[in-house]
Design an enzyme around this catalytic site. Structure first.
Site, mmCIF file in Angstrom:
data_model
loop_
_atom_site.group_PDB
_atom_site.id
_atom_site.type_symbol
_atom_site.label_atom_id
_atom_site.label_comp_id
_atom_site.label_asym_id
_atom_site.label_seq_id
_atom_site.Cartn_x
_atom_site.Cartn_y
_atom_site.Cartn_z
ATOM 1 N N GLU A 259 112.399 -2.812 89.988
ATOM 2 C CA GLU A 259 112.736 -1.569 89.279
ATOM 3 C C GLU A 259 114.217 -1.502 88.902
ATOM 4 O O GLU A 259 115.047 -1.018 89.670
ATOM 5 C CB GLU A 259 112.376 -0.351 90.138
ATOM 6 C CG GLU A 259 112.677 0.970 89.453
ATOM 7 C CD GLU A 259 112.290 2.180 90.281
ATOM 8 O OE1 GLU A 259 112.665 3.298 89.897
ATOM 9 O OE2 GLU A 259 111.610 2.021 91.324
ATOM 10 N N LYS B 242 108.948 -2.405 86.875
ATOM 11 C CA LYS B 242 109.013 -0.947 86.743
ATOM 12 C C LYS B 242 110.321 -0.566 86.049
ATOM 13 O O LYS B 242 111.291 -0.183 86.695
ATOM 14 C CB LYS B 242 108.907 -0.272 88.111
ATOM 15 C CG LYS B 242 108.899 1.252 88.043
ATOM 16 C CD LYS B 242 108.686 1.893 89.402
ATOM 17 C CE LYS B 242 108.739 3.408 89.307
ATOM 18 N NZ LYS B 242 108.492 4.080 90.615
#
Length: 333
Positions: free
Chosen positions: A176, A218
């Site tokens: 992420e 992500k």
């Protein structure tokens, strides 16, 4: 182990499912509780999360739930550990493993995410107790000369080391790299920065020989800054997909987007716009936190913590979000 990683990563992004991010730290969740006039204790935080996770039918639209360490170690009112509870309800248990963003030496107030010390043994322990995926969040800011090259490289390196350690422990890494929305920058600026950041991340992932079909990306949606020029959902969707196509290998299991503080409706509209684009090399789904939880929390607070009404509110948000996901024949580009 490689096959297990690929199977779990594929299940995390399988149509029509996304990921529920319920990994807010105790201090962060406390702030949200206080804003709604709710008491924050380990018991009330457990009750909140158990209310969400036990929503009837949640597993039809949510493949997995990212847990915070406190929740991972708690038991439900029926005496089950939360990882086992999720499995019984058809969802994979995940765990946030970074220890937060800290000041980066040599930078102008930028941050690098920490938590690599002793991460290997922690991951082995989490896997033994049921975790099948993990999350590590890097935070980057757009502002004049930011993000700097040193900030991009430091966070990309940490993400890759984390991802490799996860896979060595049998855990699917969610990678992420979040670019914060705050600022007055335009859509083109975010597009340029996101491309640079993602390219650096994948350079590091390759250097550590991370198994790309056994990971989930992500990223942030490519949006203008919160005080910058506005953009339509279609513009955001097209620019975001263009950016991901340029730098995200087709072999990655999937992209599960973060909401990044957007409103429920805005995050869903932007996700819908991306799913309207044909012939993508990977599924694009959601890994939302606030965009799924904000409205249910308001209901939970205003209703005296009524479980059924709160669950109905969550399912409204989850089904509305999942409904914009489109199955397609994926192609390599």
């Amino acid at each position: 182990m490689s096959q297990e990683l690929i199977e779990h990563a594929g299940a995390m992004v399988a149509h029509p499912k996304g990921i529920l991010a319920a990994d807010e730290s105790s201090p962060t969740l406390t702030k949200r509780f206080v804003a709604h006039g709710l008491e924050s204790t380990d018991s009330t935080r457990r009750d909140w999360r158990e209310t969400l996770f036990s929503s009837p039918g949640l597993g039809e639209y949510v493949s997995g739930v990212i847990l915070y360490d406190e929740t991972f170690n708690q038991t439900t009112t029926s005496g089950l550990s939360f990882p086992n509870f999720l499995v019984q309800h058809g969802m994979l248990p995940g765990i946030k493993v970074d220890t937060g963003a800290k000041p980066l030496a040599g930078s102008d107030g930028e941050l690098v995410t920490e938590g690599l010390d002793n991460l290997g043994p922690r991951l082995v322990d989490y896997y033994t107790r049921g975790a099948r995926f993990a999350k590590w969040r890097a935070v980057l800011q757009i502002d004049q000369a930011k993000p700097s090259a040193i900030c991009i490289q430091a966070n990309a390196h940490a993400l890759a080391r984390y991802a490799k350690l996860c896979q060595e422990s049998g855990i699917v890494p969610i990678v992420e790299p979040e670019i914060l929305m705050e600022g007055d920058h335009d859509l083109a600026t975010t597009r340029r920065v996101a491309g640079t950041v993602l390219a650096a991340v994948f350079d590091q992932l390759r250097s550590f020989e991370v198994l790309l079909p056994g990971m989930v990306l992500k990223p942030s949606m490519i949006t203008p800054g919160t005080t910058g020029p506005t953009a339509t959902a279609r513009e955001i969707g097209e620019v975001s997909v263009e950016c991901y196509r340029d730098v995200v290998p087709a072999s990655v299991a999937g992209i599960a987007l973060l909401s990044g503080g957007q409103s429920d409706d805005m995050a869903t509209a932007n996700l819908a716009a991306m799913n309207e684009i044909e012939a993508l090399p990977w599924p694009i789904t959601f890994s939302f936190g606030r965009a799924l939880q904000d409205t249910p929390m308001k209901v939970w607070a205003s209703s005296g913590r009524d479980r059924q009404r709160t669950q109905a509110s969550l399912m409204d948000r989850v089904t509305a979000t999942a409904s914009v996901l489109r199955p397609r024949h994926l192609v390599n580009v």
